[in-house]
Design a protein around this motif. Structure first.
Motif, PDB file in Angstrom:
ATOM      1  N   SER A  10      39.704  44.724  49.809  1.00 57.92           N
ATOM      2  CA  SER A  10      38.859  44.338  50.931  1.00 57.92           C
ATOM      3  C   SER A  10      37.824  45.414  51.212  1.00 57.92           C
ATOM      4  O   SER A  10      36.643  45.113  51.408  1.00 57.92           O
ATOM      5  N   GLU A  11      38.272  46.670  51.187  1.00 59.48           N
ATOM      6  CA  GLU A  11      37.351  47.781  51.438  1.00 59.48           C
ATOM      7  C   GLU A  11      36.355  47.965  50.296  1.00 59.48           C
ATOM      8  O   GLU A  11      35.177  48.215  50.530  1.00 59.48           O
ATOM      9  N   GLN A  12      36.825  47.840  49.062  1.00 59.91           N
ATOM     10  CA  GLN A  12      35.964  48.060  47.903  1.00 59.91           C
ATOM     11  C   GLN A  12      34.962  46.934  47.685  1.00 59.91           C
ATOM     12  O   GLN A  12      33.835  47.168  47.260  1.00 59.91           O
ATOM     13  N   LEU A  13      35.403  45.700  47.935  1.00 61.01           N
ATOM     14  CA  LEU A  13      34.572  44.535  47.611  1.00 61.01           C
ATOM     15  C   LEU A  13      33.940  43.873  48.826  1.00 61.01           C
ATOM     16  O   LEU A  13      33.217  42.891  48.690  1.00 61.01           O
ATOM     17  N   ASP A  14      34.265  44.383  50.025  1.00 58.63           N
ATOM     18  CA  ASP A  14      33.754  43.806  51.261  1.00 58.63           C
ATOM     19  C   ASP A  14      34.112  42.314  51.358  1.00 58.63           C
ATOM     20  O   ASP A  14      33.261  41.466  51.635  1.00 58.63           O
ATOM     21  N   ILE A  15      35.390  42.033  51.098  1.00 52.15           N
ATOM     22  CA  ILE A  15      35.931  40.675  51.195  1.00 52.15           C
ATOM     23  C   ILE A  15      37.016  40.703  52.266  1.00 52.15           C
ATOM     24  O   ILE A  15      37.875  41.590  52.231  1.00 52.15           O
ATOM     25  N   PRO A  16      37.003  39.767  53.204  1.00 51.91           N
ATOM     26  CA  PRO A  16      38.054  39.749  54.226  1.00 51.91           C
ATOM     27  C   PRO A  16      39.443  39.615  53.594  1.00 51.91           C
ATOM     28  O   PRO A  16      39.645  38.836  52.667  1.00 51.91           O
ATOM     29  N   VAL A  17      40.386  40.388  54.117  1.00 46.66           N
ATOM     30  CA  VAL A  17      41.763  40.368  53.617  1.00 46.66           C
ATOM     31  C   VAL A  17      42.321  38.943  53.651  1.00 46.66           C
ATOM     32  O   VAL A  17      43.049  38.536  52.747  1.00 46.66           O
ATOM     33  N   GLU A  18      41.955  38.197  54.674  1.00 46.41           N
ATOM     34  CA  GLU A  18      42.482  36.847  54.843  1.00 46.41           C
ATOM     35  C   GLU A  18      42.091  35.901  53.704  1.00 46.41           C
ATOM     36  O   GLU A  18      42.711  34.859  53.516  1.00 46.41           O
ATOM     37  N   GLU A  19      41.068  36.251  52.966  1.00 51.86           N
ATOM     38  CA  GLU A  19      40.610  35.402  51.861  1.00 51.86           C
ATOM     39  C   GLU A  19      41.352  35.662  50.558  1.00 51.86           C
ATOM     40  O   GLU A  19      41.062  35.025  49.545  1.00 51.86           O
ATOM     41  N   MET A  20      42.312  36.607  50.584  1.00 55.16           N
ATOM     42  CA  MET A  20      43.068  36.929  49.374  1.00 55.16           C
ATOM     43  C   MET A  20      44.539  36.603  49.577  1.00 55.16           C
ATOM     44  O   MET A  20      45.080  36.800  50.670  1.00 55.16           O
ATOM     45  N   SER A  21      45.167  36.107  48.508  1.00 48.31           N
ATOM     46  CA  SER A  21      46.596  35.815  48.530  1.00 48.31           C
ATOM     47  C   SER A  21      47.230  36.413  47.281  1.00 48.31           C
ATOM     48  O   SER A  21      46.535  36.949  46.408  1.00 48.31           O
ATOM     49  N   ARG A  22      48.549  36.305  47.168  1.00 51.73           N
ATOM     50  CA  ARG A  22      49.241  36.814  45.976  1.00 51.73           C
ATOM     51  C   ARG A  22      48.737  36.111  44.718  1.00 51.73           C
ATOM     52  O   ARG A  22      48.809  36.652  43.631  1.00 51.73           O
ATOM     53  N   ASP A  23      48.245  34.882  44.871  1.00 58.11           N
ATOM     54  CA  ASP A  23      47.776  34.099  43.727  1.00 58.11           C
ATOM     55  C   ASP A  23      46.296  34.301  43.412  1.00 58.11           C
ATOM     56  O   ASP A  23      45.784  33.728  42.450  1.00 58.11           O
ATOM     57  N   THR A  24      45.605  35.110  44.202  1.00 62.21           N
ATOM     58  CA  THR A  24      44.195  35.377  43.938  1.00 62.21           C
ATOM     59  C   THR A  24      44.070  36.117  42.611  1.00 62.21           C
ATOM     60  O   THR A  24      44.743  37.115  42.381  1.00 62.21           O
ATOM     61  N   THR A  25      43.205  35.604  41.746  1.00 60.15           N
ATOM     62  CA  THR A  25      43.032  36.245  40.439  1.00 60.15           C
ATOM     63  C   THR A  25      41.963  37.329  40.527  1.00 60.15           C
ATOM     64  O   THR A  25      41.040  37.258  41.347  1.00 60.15           O
ATOM     65  N   PHE A  26      42.117  38.305  39.658  1.00 56.09           N
ATOM     66  CA  PHE A  26      41.103  39.356  39.583  1.00 56.09           C
ATOM     67  C   PHE A  26      39.795  38.777  39.060  1.00 56.09           C
ATOM     68  O   PHE A  26      38.715  39.200  39.460  1.00 56.09           O
ATOM     69  N   LEU A  34      37.564  47.563  33.614  1.00 59.90           N
ATOM     70  CA  LEU A  34      37.209  48.887  34.120  1.00 59.90           C
ATOM     71  C   LEU A  34      37.503  48.991  35.615  1.00 59.90           C
ATOM     72  O   LEU A  34      38.035  50.001  36.081  1.00 59.90           O
ATOM     73  N   ASP A  35      37.177  47.948  36.357  1.00 57.41           N
ATOM     74  CA  ASP A  35      37.493  47.923  37.789  1.00 57.41           C
ATOM     75  C   ASP A  35      38.999  48.025  38.007  1.00 57.41           C
ATOM     76  O   ASP A  35      39.466  48.708  38.918  1.00 57.41           O
ATOM     77  N   MET A  36      39.769  47.329  37.161  1.00 55.88           N
ATOM     78  CA  MET A  36      41.230  47.352  37.264  1.00 55.88           C
ATOM     79  C   MET A  36      41.754  48.765  37.018  1.00 55.88           C
ATOM     80  O   MET A  36      42.619  49.244  37.747  1.00 55.88           O
ATOM     81  N   VAL A  37      41.247  49.417  35.994  1.00 54.90           N
ATOM     82  CA  VAL A  37      41.696  50.775  35.671  1.00 54.90           C
ATOM     83  C   VAL A  37      41.394  51.705  36.841  1.00 54.90           C
ATOM     84  O   VAL A  37      42.235  52.510  37.251  1.00 54.90           O
ATOM     85  N   GLU A  38      40.201  51.588  37.389  1.00 51.78           N
ATOM     86  CA  GLU A  38      39.825  52.435  38.520  1.00 51.78           C
ATOM     87  C   GLU A  38      40.747  52.197  39.714  1.00 51.78           C
ATOM     88  O   GLU A  38      41.193  53.145  40.369  1.00 51.78           O
ATOM     89  N   MET A  39      41.062  50.932  39.980  1.00 49.30           N
ATOM     90  CA  MET A  39      41.937  50.608  41.104  1.00 49.30           C
ATOM     91  C   MET A  39      43.329  51.188  40.886  1.00 49.30           C
ATOM     92  O   MET A  39      43.907  51.796  41.787  1.00 49.30           O
ATOM     93  N   VAL A  40      43.859  51.038  39.684  1.00 48.45           N
ATOM     94  CA  VAL A  40      45.194  51.562  39.396  1.00 48.45           C
ATOM     95  C   VAL A  40      45.198  53.091  39.495  1.00 48.45           C
ATOM     96  O   VAL A  40      46.129  53.683  40.043  1.00 48.45           O
ATOM     97  N   MET A  41      44.142  53.722  39.031  1.00 41.90           N
ATOM     98  CA  MET A  41      44.055  55.181  39.131  1.00 41.90           C
ATOM     99  C   MET A  41      44.031  55.622  40.595  1.00 41.90           C
ATOM    100  O   MET A  41      44.676  56.608  40.964  1.00 41.90           O
ATOM    101  N   ASP A  42      43.318  54.883  41.427  1.00 41.07           N
ATOM    102  CA  ASP A  42      43.292  55.194  42.859  1.00 41.07           C
ATOM    103  C   ASP A  42      44.683  55.018  43.468  1.00 41.07           C
ATOM    104  O   ASP A  42      45.121  55.834  44.289  1.00 41.07           O
ATOM    105  N   MET A  43      45.394  53.975  43.056  1.00 38.64           N
ATOM    106  CA  MET A  43      46.762  53.739  43.556  1.00 38.64           C
ATOM    107  C   MET A  43      47.699  54.853  43.085  1.00 38.64           C
ATOM    108  O   MET A  43      48.548  55.317  43.846  1.00 38.64           O
ATOM    109  N   GLU A  44      47.545  55.277  41.843  1.00 41.37           N
ATOM    110  CA  GLU A  44      48.363  56.366  41.318  1.00 41.37           C
ATOM    111  C   GLU A  44      48.149  57.631  42.141  1.00 41.37           C
ATOM    112  O   GLU A  44      49.105  58.319  42.509  1.00 41.37           O
TER     113      GLU A  44
END
Length: 77
Positions: A10-26, A34-44
């Motif tokens: 939500s913070e990175q993409l400026d998308i409301p949290v309410e618009e995402m669910s567990r089934d939302t695809t990347f 590349l976006d996925m790798v960056e996100m995982v690195m931030d989580m790590e």
């Protein structure tokens, strides 16, 4: 973990949290590998662990990533 991922995206993409669910695809969020790798690195960094992502992993939804991270965290504990 799922809520952390939603908040991060939500913070990175400026998308409301309410618009995402567990089934939302990347793909629907227009995230590439590349976006996925960056996100995982931030989580790590945030969690202080190394998830050792394999190159052939198929994480397609927010729920997939949340489950993967939770599994990795449980292996560490």
């Amino acid at each position: 973990m799922y809520d952390r991922i939603r908040t991060y995206l939500s913070e990175q993409l400026d998308i409301p949290v309410e618009e995402m669910s567990r089934d939302t695809t990347f793909e629907s969020l227009h995230l590439d590998s590349l976006d996925m790798v960056e996100m995982v690195m931030d989580m790590e960094e945030e969690l202080g662990v190394d998830f050792e992502m394999e190159g052939d992993m198929k994480l397609e939804t927010l729920g997939d990533l949340a489950d993967y991270i939770e599994d990795k965290l449980s292996e560490i504990e």
